[in-house]
Scaffold this motif. Structure first.
Motif, mmCIF file in Angstrom:
data_model
loop_
_atom_site.group_PDB
_atom_site.id
_atom_site.type_symbol
_atom_site.label_atom_id
_atom_site.label_comp_id
_atom_site.label_asym_id
_atom_site.label_seq_id
_atom_site.Cartn_x
_atom_site.Cartn_y
_atom_site.Cartn_z
ATOM 1 N N GLN B 36 0.850 -1.191 0.000
ATOM 2 C CA GLN B 36 0.000 0.000 0.000
ATOM 3 C C GLN B 36 0.880 1.232 0.000
ATOM 4 O O GLN B 36 1.742 1.394 0.858
ATOM 5 N N GLY B 39 -2.847 4.718 -0.994
ATOM 6 C CA GLY B 39 -4.163 4.329 -0.476
ATOM 7 C C GLY B 39 -5.308 5.114 -1.094
ATOM 8 O O GLY B 39 -6.450 5.013 -0.651
ATOM 9 N N THR B 40 -5.012 5.903 -2.130
ATOM 10 C CA THR B 40 -6.060 6.698 -2.778
ATOM 11 C C THR B 40 -6.135 6.429 -4.284
ATOM 12 O O THR B 40 -6.612 7.263 -5.040
ATOM 13 N N ALA B 41 -5.625 5.292 -4.709
ATOM 14 C CA ALA B 41 -5.705 4.886 -6.121
ATOM 15 C C ALA B 41 -4.914 5.790 -7.048
ATOM 16 O O ALA B 41 -5.304 5.994 -8.198
ATOM 17 N N ASN B 42 -3.818 6.296 -6.579
ATOM 18 C CA ASN B 42 -3.039 7.210 -7.419
ATOM 19 C C ASN B 42 -1.618 6.767 -7.723
ATOM 20 O O ASN B 42 -1.002 7.307 -8.641
ATOM 21 N N GLY B 44 -0.063 3.442 -7.987
ATOM 22 C CA GLY B 44 0.271 2.255 -8.780
ATOM 23 C C GLY B 44 1.078 1.207 -8.048
ATOM 24 O O GLY B 44 1.410 0.164 -8.614
ATOM 25 N N THR B 47 -0.317 -2.529 -7.844
ATOM 26 C CA THR B 47 -0.784 -3.108 -9.110
ATOM 27 C C THR B 47 -0.676 -4.632 -9.120
ATOM 28 O O THR B 47 0.374 -5.192 -8.801
ATOM 29 N N VAL B 55 -4.735 -3.765 -12.425
ATOM 30 C CA VAL B 55 -5.661 -2.969 -11.609
ATOM 31 C C VAL B 55 -4.976 -2.588 -10.301
ATOM 32 O O VAL B 55 -3.939 -3.144 -9.939
ATOM 33 N N LEU B 56 -5.599 -1.650 -9.601
ATOM 34 C CA LEU B 56 -5.092 -1.205 -8.302
ATOM 35 C C LEU B 56 -5.773 -2.038 -7.211
ATOM 36 O O LEU B 56 -6.967 -1.858 -6.948
ATOM 37 N N CYS B 58 -5.664 -1.894 -4.148
ATOM 38 C CA CYS B 58 -6.149 -1.141 -2.984
ATOM 39 C C CYS B 58 -7.596 -0.716 -3.170
ATOM 40 O O CYS B 58 -8.272 -0.365 -2.207
ATOM 41 N N SER B 59 -8.074 -0.731 -4.420
ATOM 42 C CA SER B 59 -9.406 -0.217 -4.712
ATOM 43 C C SER B 59 -10.366 -1.298 -5.198
ATOM 44 O O SER B 59 -11.421 -0.988 -5.759
ATOM 45 N N VAL B 60 -9.979 -2.544 -5.037
ATOM 46 C CA VAL B 60 -10.844 -3.657 -5.436
ATOM 47 C C VAL B 60 -11.228 -4.424 -4.170
ATOM 48 O O VAL B 60 -10.361 -4.781 -3.374
ATOM 49 N N GLY B 127 0.565 5.975 -14.400
ATOM 50 C CA GLY B 127 -0.081 5.740 -13.115
ATOM 51 C C GLY B 127 0.822 5.084 -12.087
ATOM 52 O O GLY B 127 0.350 4.654 -11.040
#
Lengths: 266, 151
Positions: B36, B39-42, B44, B47, B55-56, B58-60, B127
């Motif tokens: 991590q 933690g804000t999908a920025n 990468g 991945t 994909v990220l 942290c956001s799935v 990214g």
């Protein structure tokens, strides 16, 4: 920190809609913004099994499922051919490929986010929104509606013969835009969609025929002034209202020049 | 909730909280290359490949990976080893924190586009944030690897 009590993979839109009427329920899109929320979610509703992740192209229109990913749109040959690359230009600066493989068009549009490149570029086209309960309505009307508990199921983009150009201003590549601008011409009318004002995007039509079909530098500049006079802007951390209004003029002028096949300095 | 997925080629089953992220799930299952960062999908850093798509994690939600195939750097050692030496030769690893995400996304790029231009590499890796190198080292390393394949 996001908390979820129950997760449901919806088996039908009817089920998803019924679940979503309860306070604390949320429809899941790409979850990029939702997961940053601290609001507790009672029931997270996933539309992932409902076949809403496709882009269908017919002779007259594109039908874009709400769960289609931004990366799908960015790479769709038909959509980019129709918009002369404007869709790719609009989406390509959104964070990164991994982000765009998750973010959904439905989440972007339903959120009516003030920073949305997605909303801006689709607003420049003849776009309708299909809601499960609310039926089909123009995107221009949907933007003005208050958020409710309906479900956005797809976008319909009519393939009106036209031209499209997308421009945005960012303090840094892949950052949120300071301003977004999409200029188009279809049905014989020039339009400018302006987003990241920082409120949700709006569309201004060239009602007085400022821009001739063969765009000139003077006419493009006049159109920039015309649009700037009609678009309300505001300030935030990324820029003041005055700066944004200046950007409306500059980006609209440049996009209009590019639309006319002229050098736009970008 | 019951979760069944394929992780680096092997079947994994577990009971998970509905709000557990895929990133947390993967680290709990020993995939410590997945980290991590923002933690804000920025950034990468987290991945992974989900059904071969970067994909990220942290956001799935982990539950959204049910029935799907997840691949982390632990499962791609051979493919990664082909070019990470070129990154090291350019001093592109530096502190190394961003490397797993950068390598994962480079693998995704090269699978999708085996002969990318420099601009295509920059766009695809936009990214993945690196706070050491300024990105030129990574670009030189990937370019050197691609050039070596043509020799």
């Amino acid at each position: 920190m996001m908390t979820i009590r129950d997760y449901v993979m919806a088996e039908s839109l009817e089920q998803a809609f019924a679940l979503n009427q309860k306070k604390g329920s949320r429809i899941l899109g790409g979850m990029l913004w939702l997961r940053l929320s601290s609001t507790p979610i009672t029931t997270a509703i996933d539309l992932g099994a409902l076949g809403l992740d496709t882009i269908e192209e017919t002779e007259d229109a594109f039908s874009i499922g709400a769960m289609a990913r931004l990366r799908q749109l960015e790479q769709h040959p038909g959509l980019n051919a129709y918009t002369q690359g404007a869709v790719k230009d609009a989406l390509g600066s959104i964070v990164g490929v991994q982000f765009r493989n998750l973010a959904t068009v439905g989440g972007s549009i339903f959120g009516r986010f003030g920073f949305s490149d997605v909303l801006t570029v689709f607003l420049s086209m003849d776009t309708e929104v299909e809601l499960y309960q609310g039926g089909v309505l123009p995107l221009t009307d949907f933007i003005r509606q208050k958020r409710d508990r309906d479900i956005l199921t797809r976008l319909i983009v009519y393939k009106k013969p036209g031209r499209f150009v997308y421009r945005s201003m960012r303090a840094a590549s892949t950052d949120f835009p300071v301003l977004t601008c999409a200029v188009s011409r279809w049905d014989g009318v020039f339009r400018a969609a302006i987003g990241a004002r920082p409120m949700a995007a709006v569309r201004v039509e060239d009602e007085t025929g400022i821009l001739p079909e063969a765009v000139t530098e003077e006419a493009a500049a006049a159109f920039g002034e015309y649009v700037a006079a009609r678009v309300k802007t505001a300030g935030n951390l990324r820029g003041s209202a005055a700066y944004r209004t200046h950007l409306v003029k500059v980006l609209t002028t440049r996009a209009a020049l590019a639309l006319g096949g002229m050098h736009d300095e970008t | 909730m019951k979760l069944d997925l394929t992780l680096n080629g092997r079947a994994v089953s577990d009971d998970v909280r509905p709000d557990l992220t895929l990133l947390e799930f993967l680290r709990e299952h020993g995939c410590l290359s997945v980290k991590q960062g923002c933690g804000t999908a920025n950034c990468g850093l987290c991945t992974v490949l989900l059904d071969d798509v970067p994909v990220l994690s942290c956001s799935v939600l982990a539950v959204r990976a049910n029935g799907r195939a997840v691949v982390t750097l632990e499962g791609l050692q051979e493919e990664a080893s082909a070019f990470v030496g070129f990154l090291a030769d350019q001093g592109a690893d530096q502190c190394g924190f961003c490397n797993p995400g950068m390598v994962m996304n480079t693998i995704a790029l090269l699978r999708e586009n085996p002969d990318p231009s420099d601009d295509e590499i920059r766009a695809y890796l936009a990214g993945n944030l690196c706070r050491c190198s300024g990105y030129e080292g990574q670009l030189r390393g990937i370019r050197a690897y691609l050039d070596s394949r043509k020799e």
